[in-house]
Design an enzyme around this catalytic site. Sequence first.
Site: not given
Length: 262
Positions: A19, A149, A155, A168
């Site tokens: 993904r 970094s 999200d 979550y």
Amino acid sequence: MSDSDRKHKVALITGSARRIGASIALALHQQGYNIVIHYNQSKREAEKVVDELLKSRAHSAIAVHGNLQALNDLTTLADSTVAQWGQIDLLVNNASCFYPTPISSASDIEKTEPKFKVDDWNGILDTNLRAPYVLSLLLANALRETNGSIINLVDIYADRPLKNHSIYNISKAGIAMMTQTLAKELAPDIRVNGVSPGAILWPESEAETTEQNTTRERIISQTPLARCGSPHDICEAVSYLANSQFVTGQIIKVDGGRSLHL
């Protein structure tokens, strides 16, 4: 380690067998990075990504297994990353655990008491928040040596919660604050930023039902750009943050403007 290996920057991307994580790995590899593919259960997929990268450039990728809920595995993952090429330039905390955890349910007759499931709390918080924090600390000294970094995948629900996903939401709000906190504490040697995706890829567990299709249509209708994004959009944001030497403590929303309507 050869001189040819030394000229390449090194990136560790957690959850990069599939993904979005795999897309980030491929994009960074094309930019000249050597890549550490982290996986937990997706060994076959991880090896497939590594094979693809090695076909493009020899000695440029490895796969390392690790359960992000196990502290010993985090230490092994960090040590293996640095040992492979003697450095690390970029840590991308991409791996995430996502599933609903409603605090109560209702029927026509009664409302049940909220149920607290320790396994849900530990599983989601350990994967989404503790692991990125611990990996950042474990790799801090090596990242200082390269002025490297850290990029955290956050999200849009870190700001405004998604119903029935309380744990979550809490984990992502935590990693948003972690991004800003570490940006202060690890400066000036290490930059820390975040990318906050909106609708990019639908959860694989979602069945193709009328209800799910309606939900997707609603999400798209709430997005000013009137479409879903793609993993490429996330890769572009990661690439920008990895290369922008005067940006730290920032979280870029890659959501087509949807957060304006949440």
